[in-house]
Each structure stands twice: as C-alpha cells, then as structure tokens.
Design an enzyme around this catalytic site. Structure first.
Site, PDB file in Angstrom:
ATOM      1  N   ARG A   7      10.394  -2.899 -26.485  1.00 30.00           N
ATOM      2  CA  ARG A   7       9.608  -1.497 -26.044  1.00 30.00           C
ATOM      3  C   ARG A   7       9.162  -1.111 -27.612  1.00 30.00           C
ATOM      4  O   ARG A   7       9.738  -0.880 -28.616  1.00 30.00           O
ATOM      5  CB  ARG A   7      10.523  -0.763 -25.325  1.00 30.00           C
ATOM      6  CG  ARG A   7       9.763  -0.115 -24.422  1.00 30.00           C
ATOM      7  CD  ARG A   7      10.851   0.921 -23.705  1.00 30.00           C
ATOM      8  NE  ARG A   7      11.594   0.444 -22.570  1.00 30.00           N
ATOM      9  CZ  ARG A   7      12.609   0.800 -21.957  1.00 30.00           C
ATOM     10  NH1 ARG A   7      13.257   1.889 -22.532  1.00 30.00           N
ATOM     11  NH2 ARG A   7      13.290   0.357 -21.171  1.00 30.00           N
ATOM     12  N   LYS A  46      16.733   0.171 -12.283  1.00 32.39           N
ATOM     13  CA  LYS A  46      17.594   0.803 -11.183  1.00 32.39           C
ATOM     14  C   LYS A  46      17.004   1.960 -10.649  1.00 32.39           C
ATOM     15  O   LYS A  46      16.663   2.222  -9.296  1.00 32.39           O
ATOM     16  CB  LYS A  46      19.003   1.041 -11.616  1.00 32.39           C
ATOM     17  CG  LYS A  46      19.891   1.446 -10.470  1.00 32.39           C
ATOM     18  CD  LYS A  46      21.342   1.300 -11.140  1.00 32.39           C
ATOM     19  CE  LYS A  46      21.676   2.179 -12.308  1.00 32.39           C
ATOM     20  NZ  LYS A  46      22.121   3.371 -11.783  1.00 32.39           N
ATOM     21  N   ARG A  62      12.298   3.203 -30.455  1.00 32.31           N
ATOM     22  CA  ARG A  62      13.367   4.366 -30.293  1.00 32.31           C
ATOM     23  C   ARG A  62      14.533   3.835 -30.757  1.00 32.31           C
ATOM     24  O   ARG A  62      15.057   2.788 -30.338  1.00 32.31           O
ATOM     25  CB  ARG A  62      13.558   4.942 -28.907  1.00 32.31           C
ATOM     26  CG  ARG A  62      12.283   5.609 -28.567  1.00 32.31           C
ATOM     27  CD  ARG A  62      12.598   6.395 -26.999  1.00 32.31           C
ATOM     28  NE  ARG A  62      13.232   5.564 -26.216  1.00 32.31           N
ATOM     29  CZ  ARG A  62      13.662   5.945 -24.869  1.00 32.31           C
ATOM     30  NH1 ARG A  62      13.455   7.003 -24.582  1.00 32.31           N
ATOM     31  NH2 ARG A  62      14.542   4.964 -24.356  1.00 32.31           N
ATOM     32  N   ARG A 104      25.428  -0.519 -24.666  1.00 33.73           N
ATOM     33  CA  ARG A 104      25.308   0.209 -23.599  1.00 33.73           C
ATOM     34  C   ARG A 104      25.574  -0.604 -22.298  1.00 33.73           C
ATOM     35  O   ARG A 104      26.406  -0.480 -21.276  1.00 33.73           O
ATOM     36  CB  ARG A 104      23.891   0.884 -23.147  1.00 33.73           C
ATOM     37  CG  ARG A 104      23.603   2.158 -23.949  1.00 33.73           C
ATOM     38  CD  ARG A 104      22.292   2.413 -23.936  1.00 33.73           C
ATOM     39  NE  ARG A 104      21.516   2.533 -22.804  1.00 33.73           N
ATOM     40  CZ  ARG A 104      20.103   2.311 -22.620  1.00 33.73           C
ATOM     41  NH1 ARG A 104      19.537   1.934 -23.895  1.00 33.73           N
ATOM     42  NH2 ARG A 104      19.557   2.292 -21.591  1.00 33.73           N
ATOM     43  N   ARG A 157      30.840   6.198 -10.550  1.00 34.58           N
ATOM     44  CA  ARG A 157      30.782   5.423 -11.943  1.00 34.58           C
ATOM     45  C   ARG A 157      32.214   4.731 -12.271  1.00 34.58           C
ATOM     46  O   ARG A 157      32.080   4.328 -13.300  1.00 34.58           O
ATOM     47  CB  ARG A 157      29.820   5.983 -12.888  1.00 34.58           C
ATOM     48  CG  ARG A 157      30.417   7.425 -13.210  1.00 34.58           C
ATOM     49  CD  ARG A 157      30.378   7.667 -14.918  1.00 34.58           C
ATOM     50  NE  ARG A 157      31.309   8.742 -14.963  1.00 34.58           N
ATOM     51  CZ  ARG A 157      31.065  10.238 -15.267  1.00 34.58           C
ATOM     52  NH1 ARG A 157      29.839  10.532 -15.198  1.00 34.58           N
ATOM     53  NH2 ARG A 157      32.282  10.657 -15.623  1.00 34.58           N
TER      54      ARG A 157
END
Ligand code: ZN
Length: 221
Positions: free
Chosen positions: A127, A13, A161, A172, A88
């Site tokens: 990642r 985004k 991470r 999330r 939001r």
C-alpha cells in the site's frame, strides 16, 4: 441471526461486516464504534474506558462487555447482531455466553475469514498513500500509480505508513494468532465456526459468507 466475525488484519473484516449486516438486516456492532459512542455520550462505561485509555492502559474486559451488553439490548438488535472485534479473548467469549444465556439466547455462527498470511502481507505492505491526501491510495502490485512514487490524482509524493511495513504487519498477525485462535477453538467445540476464504472481490466474499451462513439461525429463532 447472532454472529461473531473473526479475521486477521488485512482480511477486509470491517468492509465485510458492513455488507453482511446490511444483507442480514442486523446491526454491525464493532468495539471501535462502541468505545467512540460511549465516550462521546459520556456514559458511565465510557468515562471508565476513557480513563484507562488516557492512562495508556488496556480497557478491562468487564467495561467492554458492559458496553456490548448495553448495545445488544437496543431495539434494533432484537433480531440479532453482528459482532466485530468482540470477543477478542476466551474470557470475553465466556462472558458473552453467560450474558446471552441469561437472556435465553445463543450465538448462531462464528464467521471466520481466512486469508493466506503472505497474501495479507502483500496486500498491506504494498500500500502507498499520498502525502497530500490519505484518500489517494495505491498499491505497488494491484493499483500501481502511472509513475513510481507519484500520486496520479494530484502529483503528490507516495509513501508507506509505518503501520503498513512488513515487520509491523507480521507482528499484528502474530498477535492475532495468539489472541484469536483460542477463541476459534472455543467456538469450534460448540460447532459454531464457519470458515470461508476472504480472497477475491468484496462482493464475492460477501456472497460466499451469505451462502455459508444459510440455514444457521433457524434453530435459534
Ligand atoms: Zn494525491
């Protein structure tokens, strides 16, 4: 052109927002930047926001809305803006409508970046980051290092991470759905939602978005 950008974590985004804003010659207004700017400039709203954040609380909607309003009144936003991270929730979306109404303005489009949930998980959970330099980023499937677990650039150890673990990413995404889907429904009722798939190369997605936004904004100019 006044646009609201929505999309789940992992949809790219921020990157798309920057490219679209540049292509459309309108400012990219992200809530993160608004907070940072107001706090560093020591504005009244910035001080209020900081007090909530320092106490570990969420910044109330009216503070965020006030910052957004100030920003939208800046000279570079006369021809429009691209909002990222705001509104939001539905209360903020309603407040935004009220604010724009008072200025005789309205939104032209709500660009909804869509990605497959499993794809997001794969992108983020794969990642790997170098312990020596967080700019050395790899991906187990898309950009694997030559030797597993070792940074190609400096030989450092690669790690995942905590934020990138599959469980965290799924959580999330869940939060995104709970908070954002009602906003999309709210704007869909106004005929504003334009959905595009956010899969593929960055420039392909930007092109797709520009195409989808064509013709929007003319009626409100
Ligand atoms: Zn490295």
């Amino acid at each position: 052109m006044r646009i609201v950008l929505v999309g789940p974590p992992g949809a790219g985004k921020g990157t798309q927002a920057a490219f679209l804003a540049k292509n459309l010659s309108i400012p990219h207004i992200s809530t993160g930047d608004l907070f940072r700017a107001n706090i560093s400039q020591g504005t009244e709203l910035g001080k209020q926001a900081k007090a909530y954040m320092d106490a570990g609380n969420l910044v109330p909607d009216e503070v965020t809305i006030g910052m957004a309003k100030d920003r939208m009144e800046q000279p570079d936003a006369v021809n429009g803006f691209l909002l990222d991270g705001f509104p939001r929730n539905v209360a903020q979306a309603e407040a935004l409508d009220t604010m724009l109404d008072a200025e005789g303005m309205k939104l032209d489009a709500v660009l909804d970046l869509e990605v497959e949930e499993d794809e997001v998980v794969k992108r983020i959970a794969g990642r790997r980051i170098c312990r020596n330099d967080s700019a050395h980023v790899f991906h187990v499937s898309y950009a694997p290092p030559k030797a597993e677990g070792v940074c190609d650039v400096c030989g450092g150890e690669l790690y995942q991470r905590d934020d990138d673990s599959e469980g965290t990413v799924r959580k999330r995404l869940e939060v995104y759905h709970t908070q954002t889907e009602p906003i999309i429904d709210y704007y869909r009722a106004q005929g504003l939602v334009v959905t595009i798939t956010a899969l593929g190369k960055v420039d392909e997605v930007t092109e797709r978005a520009m195409e989808a936004l064509k013709g929007r904004g003319e009626q409100a100019a």
